[in-house]
Design a protein around this motif. Structure first.
Motif, PDB file in Angstrom:
ATOM      1  N   VAL A 255     -16.071  93.465 -46.865  1.00 15.77           N
ATOM      2  CA  VAL A 255     -16.964  92.460 -46.273  1.00 15.77           C
ATOM      3  C   VAL A 255     -16.165  91.293 -45.717  1.00 15.77           C
ATOM      4  O   VAL A 255     -16.430  90.791 -44.615  1.00 15.77           O
ATOM      5  N   VAL A 256     -15.158  90.844 -46.469  1.00 14.67           N
ATOM      6  CA  VAL A 256     -14.314  89.740 -45.992  1.00 14.67           C
ATOM      7  C   VAL A 256     -13.572  90.138 -44.717  1.00 14.67           C
ATOM      8  O   VAL A 256     -13.436  89.337 -43.781  1.00 14.67           O
ATOM      9  N   SER A 257     -13.091  91.370 -44.661  1.00 13.70           N
ATOM     10  CA  SER A 257     -12.376  91.839 -43.459  1.00 13.70           C
ATOM     11  C   SER A 257     -13.279  91.807 -42.234  1.00 13.70           C
ATOM     12  O   SER A 257     -12.863  91.348 -41.159  1.00 13.70           O
ATOM     13  N   PHE A 258     -14.519  92.288 -42.395  1.00 14.99           N
ATOM     14  CA  PHE A 258     -15.448  92.232 -41.267  1.00 14.99           C
ATOM     15  C   PHE A 258     -15.790  90.789 -40.921  1.00 14.99           C
ATOM     16  O   PHE A 258     -16.016  90.458 -39.754  1.00 14.99           O
ATOM     17  N   GLY A 259     -15.827  89.921 -41.943  1.00 12.07           N
ATOM     18  CA  GLY A 259     -16.073  88.508 -41.663  1.00 12.07           C
ATOM     19  C   GLY A 259     -14.968  87.896 -40.827  1.00 12.07           C
ATOM     20  O   GLY A 259     -15.231  87.157 -39.865  1.00 12.07           O
ATOM     21  N   VAL A 260     -13.711  88.189 -41.163  1.00  8.59           N
ATOM     22  CA  VAL A 260     -12.582  87.678 -40.376  1.00  8.59           C
ATOM     23  C   VAL A 260     -12.639  88.232 -38.956  1.00  8.59           C
ATOM     24  O   VAL A 260     -12.379  87.510 -37.975  1.00  8.59           O
ATOM     25  N   LEU A 261     -13.006  89.504 -38.836  1.00 10.17           N
ATOM     26  CA  LEU A 261     -13.062  90.121 -37.509  1.00 10.17           C
ATOM     27  C   LEU A 261     -14.144  89.497 -36.635  1.00 10.17           C
ATOM     28  O   LEU A 261     -13.913  89.172 -35.466  1.00 10.17           O
ATOM     29  N   THR A 262     -15.347  89.317 -37.198  1.00  4.23           N
ATOM     30  CA  THR A 262     -16.482  88.851 -36.384  1.00  4.23           C
ATOM     31  C   THR A 262     -16.558  87.335 -36.246  1.00  4.23           C
ATOM     32  O   THR A 262     -17.094  86.839 -35.264  1.00  4.23           O
TER      33      THR A 262
END
Length: 504
Positions: A255-262
């Motif tokens: 979830v954190v990775s997708f947060g950094v991406l988006t």
């Protein structure tokens, strides 16, 4: 879930023993195997004890008492020396600080606003539902016109003729979201259309405010939110059930990775920041958060982080060089063309390179963590192994990993580009012509650059891990006495079922 407890922390109990014989056995009564403890610099500890009866070998038979105690401790990684922790921290803390300072400086604060073009994904959309469906004659609704010449030799002409003679569907669609909620419109579905509608089906509708009222809404896709959410839920449950706490932390890291991406990478690129710089900073942040969250704040994880960082730098350098040499623009399809049209200041070749770096990161994490763990386990199994012996043993594991990972990466890209490759096959294009086209050349560069980085990560990470774990010499203050990190314990191993019984 309670704290992790090593098996060595638990009391060792003996299995029930038969009552002692009233008399001493004759013969080899004094023949015995002393208990011995095998304690390596690992979480695996063994203790064996044997007592053989008269005239008996290792086999079991009446009159033979045999006890075998075997315990494994699968706790956290053994601690390293305080000096080595300081050295690793001196390298990683400035790097982590630079990453998060870079994120703060480049933080976009959201994607820039723009007027919607109504093309592709850049359309206003609402949710709709098919409330009625009726069969009609395609000719009566003028679904398609046969070419005036009557030529049906082309695919368009044949499709038009089939639509004239086939049976179409007239769907009544109701808008169920937005300001026009409750408004209905009609949608004609031809028999050969790839997307067929059913009554009660939820759909995605596009809204064109400048079009005539009867043509403002149209169905552009089906609503797939429920099956996708259900599949995601099954995935999350499977990860947590099998991985337990580590699986839960892996999901949080995802979830954190997708947060950094988006929230950072994509908006920062749209704001006009250098795509390569944004990708490097964002990928580094994802790497730090995901690895430490999933594998703990340990020296083993820190070595994997260093190996991943070196490999990412190599991928960035190679990708930048070969994207330039191959004259890859990064603008090869409708989506990239639309992005370039909306934001002409975006460096599309830099965006391509950013995709190569981010796409390689996930597999790199797997390779570097696996190699680091292999070196640590080998050292724990045999603390006397030097860095060269550790490297040679671990690199044999890495070669198997290289073969499987490279094949996986190539097949993943080939699978994604399968429709394109099929078109080239239909056109009877030669392999050289196919490879030379920019669409395929992009995938070739992406695959090979990422694969070179993956291959390089194995010896780099293995060498780093072997040097670090061999240089580690924990002192008495760095761990509890008798811990795996402190070497074999001086005291005898605790007795289990194999403890020799006293003579009466």
């Amino acid at each position: 879930m309670g704290p992790l407890i090593s098996c060595d922390d638990l009391p060792v109990t003996s299995s029930p023993q038969p009552p002692p014989e009233p008399t001493e056995p004759m013969g080899h009564a004094g023949h015995e195997h002393a208990s011995h403890g095998h304690a390596a610099d690992s979480s695996h500890g063994h203790s064996h004890g044997r007592a053989h009866g008269p005239g008996q070998g290792p086999g079991l038979s009446p009159g033979h008492g045999h006890g075998h105690g075997h315990s494994h401790g699968h706790g956290p990684a053994a601690p390293v020396s305080k000096h080595l922790r300081k050295v690793i921290a001196a390298v990683l803390i400035p790097f982590a600080a630079a990453v998060f300072v870079g994120m703060a400086v480049l933080w976009p604060g959201g994607a820039p606003a723009h007027e919607r073009t109504g093309v592709g994904f850049d359309r206003q959309t609402q949710q709709g539902k098919v409330v009625a469906l009726a069969k009609v004659d395609c000719k009566s609704v003028n679904a398609s016109q046969v070419p005036p010449t009557g030529d049906t030799s082309t695919p368009e002409g044949r499709e038009a003729q089939a639509a004239q003679t086939g049976e179409c569907k007239k769907a009544t669609v109701e808008v169920i979201s937005g300001p026009d909620q409750g408004r209905a419109f009609f949608e004609i579905v031809q028999p050969g259309a790839p997307r067929q509608l059913e009554k009660g089906q939820e759909v995605v509708v596009a809204y064109a405010p400048d079009a005539p009222r009867d043509l403002q809404y149209s169905v552009i896709d089906l609503n797939r939110k429920f099956p996708l959410a259900l599949l995601a839920g099954i995935f999350a449950v499977a990860v947590v059930v099998v991985g337990r706490m580590r699986g839960l932390f892996a999901l949080i890291a995802l979830v954190v990775s997708f947060g950094v991406l988006t929230l950072f990478i994509l908006p920062a690129i749209l704001q006009g920041s250098n795509p390569l710089l944004v990708a490097v900073i964002g990928a580094s942040a994802i790497m730090l958060i995901a690895l430490y969250m999933c594998h703990g704040l340990t020296a083993r994880t820190s070595v994997a982080v260093l190996g991943t960082l070196v490999s990412l730098l190599l991928i960035g350098l190679l990708g930048s060089q070969f994207i330039g040499w191959a004259f890859l623009s990064g603008n090869t399809d409708d989506n990239t063309g639309l992005i370039h049209g909306l934001y002409p200041n975006i460096d599309m070749s830099g965006l391509l390179l950013a995709g190569v770096i981010i796409g390689s990161l996930g597999v790199l994490d797997d390779v570097t963590v696996t190699q680091t763990s292999a070196v640590w386990e080998l050292h724990q199994a045999d603390p006397d192994m030097g860095p060269r012996a550790l490297y040679r043993a671990a690199i044999r594991i890495g070669r198997d990993h290289i073969a499987s990972v490279v094949n996986t990466l190539v097949l993943a890209y080939a699978g994604a580009a399968l429709p394109l490759l099929l078109l080239f096959s239909i056109a009877n294009s030669s392999m050289g012509t196919v490879a030379n086209s920019e669409l395929v050349a992009e995938e070739i560069v992406r695959t090979l650059v990422g694969s070179i980085g993956l291959v390089a990560s194995v010896p780099v990470t293995t060498a780093l891990a072997a040097l670090v774990v061999s240089a580690d010499r924990p002192g008495p203050a760095d761990g509890a006495a008798g811990s795996p990190a402190a070497g074999p314990p001086a005291a005898p191993a605790r007795g289990g079922r194999g403890r020799r019984r006293r003579k009466r």
